[in-house]
Motif scaffolding. Structure first.
Motif, short mmCIF file in Angstrom:
data_model
loop_
_atom_site.label_atom_id
_atom_site.label_comp_id
_atom_site.label_asym_id
_atom_site.label_seq_id
_atom_site.Cartn_x
_atom_site.Cartn_y
_atom_site.Cartn_z
N GLN A 1 73.26 -21.14 -0.56
CA GLN A 1 72.89 -20.56 -1.85
C GLN A 1 72.09 -21.57 -2.66
OE1 GLN A 1 76.33 -19.45 -4.13
NE2 GLN A 1 75.17 -18.71 -5.87
N HIS B 1 77.61 -20.07 4.49
CA HIS B 1 77.11 -19.68 3.17
C HIS B 1 76.08 -20.69 2.69
CE1 HIS B 1 77.44 -17.80 -0.85
NE2 HIS B 1 77.26 -19.03 -1.32
N THR C 1 74.97 -15.36 3.46
CA THR C 1 76.42 -15.56 3.46
C THR C 1 77.04 -14.78 4.60
OG1 THR C 1 78.39 -15.62 2.04
CG2 THR C 1 77.04 -13.61 1.95
N GLY D 1 84.51 -15.23 4.09
CA GLY D 1 83.35 -15.48 3.25
C GLY D 1 83.64 -16.29 2.01
#
Length: 889
Positions: A741, A739, A204, A211
């Protein structure tokens, strides 16, 4: 000897009792010769965090689950081997949907999964269950990873213990800290998702303002009957949102239910010494696969090659298109393709790129931040040659703006700096950017890494290791980027330097530190500079020191001394300080309270001090106030006594919750120009060489300063050759938000979340002096286009569902200062304008089956945000009216 043996036996007995009392309580158990028939379902839903008119997307898997005891350890009844069989599988929409939009209608589980995968899913597997914890699974060798993960999801519903407490525990979603709360008939299992360690890690952006905020929760409620599960419900929620614009968000909700339907007569348990031996005796094809999920390798069908992607986007990345939203959108698409490409493929694209688009391609390749992309760009660039200045600097700036740099990137820059570097500007940029990388790596907890330690030592020792002013400045700028706490004493020392340029850099660097790190010694140094205790300083150095004092939690005495100095300063500096104090009070800054206390004393606050006239000013205001981010701007203008610009400083900040981002700073400085109008220089500036230049700080990264002219001869040649066109300070593409994930759900499904923000930016500035019209004009022009795109997808290889959300905008911001010195007092007009700009948002959701069935919904909105001129102080508005009225005449 016998006595020692007795003591040892007593201690052993005591420890055994403690272990039995605290950690080896009886666990849940199955009855022999019983078959437990459960209904099981798991559903997955995806939507924006705040919901949407389109509704959630997702799917549901339901089945029957039969469990019986296959083996129990005769020496430990809590060590059991369970046989689990899934049957009657069905797949449907997670929420009711019309037949027209239902991709699952008319398709059986065999149609969706395929006969092979359905058969694998319904093949029995074994669960090694000890004290209510699933230690491992035994599945048929060669089963598809997706199927094994779904089986792990079912097995994870059996995780429990009959007493409260916290511990590390592994299930399909990872190894996490889990808290149990238990009663006689109810067990609640809560996972602390922030502690979970999985096999797949993402990354990230280091900046909180740019962010992404993520929140996760997972709770399983289990109802017991006869020491086994009667029902279990697990719900987990994962949400993520972009801090700068919360509309770019997603919420993943997953729910599992396991409900006991009937209990029937079942097979008898098998005799054996250990679980592994029993498994082998039952089915030699079963192998242990562990409880944590395996990574699914999804093959991309019909994915375009990197060269094809480049051919599609290269036109959008040509210089003339950088102010359009198509540029950052294509930039983000290219980065996604680059991250999947090999070094050879990337080199091929670099070698076949046209000259105008090459700098933008270098931005993208560097921003990809993969080992292959770094290897390719290093093979392509040759720092030993002078003719590659633009590409080399674009590479370095992209490194400085890197969203998640690693030690290898810093080591690469360090190795380049130790080798042959033909261009002195590149040498300077190398050190400056290494400072920025040191800061980012330290923020990630990597301050003690070997390479970081080496660069820290180089930066800290650098300023005192050379007599070359350009190199000293280079190291100070590197320290300004690094924000190393151990650099504060060194910066305080250079704040009092005899060289004005060193002092300015050191003082502005100190202003970037957290106030808690500014010691009394630093404050004493700033006060000595402002009040000229030891030597005479230039005005721009003194006002920088004043700014530093006011922003560092000043004491009553410090503020009082600042006010008492007004009236004893050079003419324009008097006016600047009055304007600065008024701005602190009006804009409610950190020093406002103490300034108000001091101004109750009429000796410090009186008409004589606060009625000083001049053109210099300091003003702060709001660019935008929103629930997500508040943007502020400040303009500080200091003139020399002769009316020529001495220092212009424009800042833009972004504030999100408690995080602050220094989005932009453009400072223009000029000196030694009094000879042009036969004026007398101010105190301490009599021998200054003619000079004008610009320094930019962008998204917390200080860039290499740009010189407009240096020396009288250079000044005169520039005056007569000035075209009025601004000089580029920074131009290119920046990956602002990045980012990635992996969300491993307890059901065994896996969600991928990606969110990137790309910015195409062109900052230029110029200074124009007309001796004929006795007028000077400085301009700072900011052009930019921003695109943010996020998507969350669940690709189980038999069905794909996901959501994409994006927004884009194009904007420009101009700051122009006009000074007419044909009369006295001089006429000064400052203008800060933003043009009307578009803002577009799109939300799309999709569901797809491999057979070709798909459902797509899309919704978007667009609007025009009107342009405006940002307000400054009233005196400036009156002056602008006079200047523009004369121009119209």
């Amino acid at each position: 000897m016998q006595q020692h043996g007795v003591v040892a036996c007593l201690l052993l007995s005591l420890f055994s009792f403690i272990a039995l009392a605290e950690g080896v309580a009886p666990g849940p158990r199955l009855d022999n010769r019983r078959l437990y028939r459960f209904s099981y379902s798991t559903d997955f839903q995806l939507d924006r965090a705040q919901g949407s008119r389109l509704g959630a997307t997702g799917f549901k898997i339901s089945s029957g689950v039969d469990i019986n005891l296959a083996w129990r350890n005769p020496d430990n009844e809590d060590e059991q081997l369970l046989r689990v069989e899934i049957s009657n599988v069905q797949i449907e929409n997670a929420l009711p949907r019309s037949a027209k939009h239902n991709i699952f209608k008319g398709s059986s589980a065999a149609d969706i999964l395929g006969q092979t995968k359905l058969a694998a899913l319904q093949t029995p597997f074994m669960v090694y269950w000890k004290h209510g914890k699933v230690r491992s699974l035994f599945c048929i060798k060669g089963e598809p990873t997706t199927i094994k993960n779904l089986k792990r999801g079912v097995a994870s519903m059996l995780m429990m213990q009959l007493r409260g407490g916290k511990m590390f525990e592994a299930d399909v979603s990872g190894k996490c800290v889990v808290e149990y709360k238990a009663t006689k008939s109810q067990v609640t299992r809560t996972k602390n998702m922030d502690t979970c360690k999985t096999k797949e890690t993402g990354f990230t952006t280091h900046s909180q303002v740019l962010g992404v905020t993520t929140k996760s929760s997972s709770v399983t409620s289990i109802t017991l009957e006869n020491n086994f599960i009667k029902s279990a419900v697990a719900e987990e929620i994962h949400s993520l949102s972009m801090n700068a614009h919360h509309a770019v968000s997603a919420r993943v909700t997953s729910r599992q239910t396991l409900t006991l339907e009937t209990t029937e007569a079942g097979p008898e348990e098998v005799a054996g010494k250990d679980a592994v031996g029993v498994v082998k005796s039952l089915n030699d094809n079963l192998i242990s696969v562990g409880i944590m999920a395996e990574k699914i390798k999804i093959k991309c069908k019909n994915c375009p090659k990197l060269m094809d992607v480049w051919q599609d986007v290269k036109k959008d990345l040509e210089p003339e298109n950088l102010s359009k939203a198509t540029a950052p959108r294509s930039f983000l698409n290219l980065i996604q393709s680059l991250r999947k490409a090999s070094s050879v493929d990337i080199l091929q694209v670099l070698a076949n790129c046209s000259k105008p688009s090459l700098p933008q391609l270098v931005d993208a390749v560097t921003s990809a931040q993969t080992p292959a992309s770094l290897d390719a760009i290093l093979k392509f660039l040759d720092f030993s040659k002078k003719d590659g200045l633009i590409l080399q600097e674009r590479f370095l700036y992209a490194c400085g703006f890197a969203s998640h740099p690693d030690e290898k990137m810093l080591q690469t820059l360090l190795d380049i700096s130790k080798g042959k570097v033909a261009n002195t500007d590149i040498k300077e940029s190398l050190v400056i950017i290494m400072g920025a990388l040191v800061r980012k790596l330290c923020l990630k907890g990597g301050c003690e890494l070997s390479t970081v330690t080496q660069v820290k030592q180089m930066l800290l020792e650098g300023p005192d290791s050379t007599q070359d002013e350009a190199q000293v400045q280079m190291y100070l700028l590197g320290l300004k980027n690094s924000l190393l706490p151990e650099a504060i004493p060194l910066l305080a020392k250079y704040a009092e330097s005899e060289v004005g340029g060193f002092s300015t850099i050191a003082i502005t660097a100190l202003q970037r530190y957290d106030v808690a790190l500014i010691t009394k010694e630093v404050k004493h140094a700033l006060n000595r500079v402002y009040h000229q205790t030891r030597r005479v300083y230039e005005k721009n150095v003194r006002v920088a020191a004043a700014d530093g004092i006011l922003s560092s939690d000043p004491s009553y005495m410090e503020v009082n001394n600042l006010l008492l100095s007004i009236g004893h300063l050079p003419h324009e500096m008097n006016k600047y300080m009055v304007s600065k104090i008024e701005d602190v009070l009006r804009f409610e800054m950190s020093a406002s309270k103490i300034v108000r206390q001091v101004m109750k004393d009429m000796i410090s606050h009186n008409y004589d001090r606060f009625a000083k006239v001049g053109s210099s000013s300091s003003y702060s205001g709001y660019m935008a106030k929103a629930t997500d981010v508040t943007s502020t701007y400040s303009l500080d203008i200091l003139y020399s006594g002769s009316g020529i610009l001495r220092r212009s400083n424009m800042n833009i900040f972004g504030l999100s919750n408690v995080a602050l981002l220094h989005g932009l700073q453009v400072a223009i400085e000029a000196q030694g120009m009094e000879s042009l109008i036969a004026a007398t220089p101010d105190e301490g500036e009599e021998d200054l060489e003619s000079f004008a230049g610009m320094s930019a700080l962008l998204f917390d990264v200080q860039l290499r300063p740009v010189t407009f002219f240096k020396g009288y001869s250079d000044l005169m040649s520039k005056i007569f050759s000035m075209s009025g066109d601004p000089m580029s300070v920074v131009k290119g593409l920046i990956l602002l938000t990045d980012h990635s994930q992996v969300i491993q759900l307890q059901s065994g499904l896996r969600a991928n979340a990606e969110l990137q923000g790309g910015l195409a930016i062109d900052i230029s500035g110029g200074m124009e002096v007309s001796l004929w019209y006795r007028e000077s004009k400085t301009s700072i022009n900011n052009r930019g286009a921003l695109v943010v795109a996020g998507d969350v997808t669940v690709d189980a290889d038999f069905v794909s569902t996901g959501m994409e959300v994006s927004f884009e905008t194009e904007a420009s911001l101009d700051f122009i200062t006009t000074v007419q010195f044909s009369e006295y007092p001089f006429l000064v007009c400052m203008q800060m304008e933003k043009t009307t700009f578009p803002f577009r948002e799109v939300l799309a959701k999709f569901e797809r089956l491999p057979q070709g069935k798909q459902f797509v919904s899309r919704r978007g909105r667009s609007q025009l945000v009107p342009g405006s001129e940002f307000p400054l102080h009233q005196a400036n508005s009156d002056m602008c009216k006079r200047i523009h009225a004369e121009d119209d005449w």
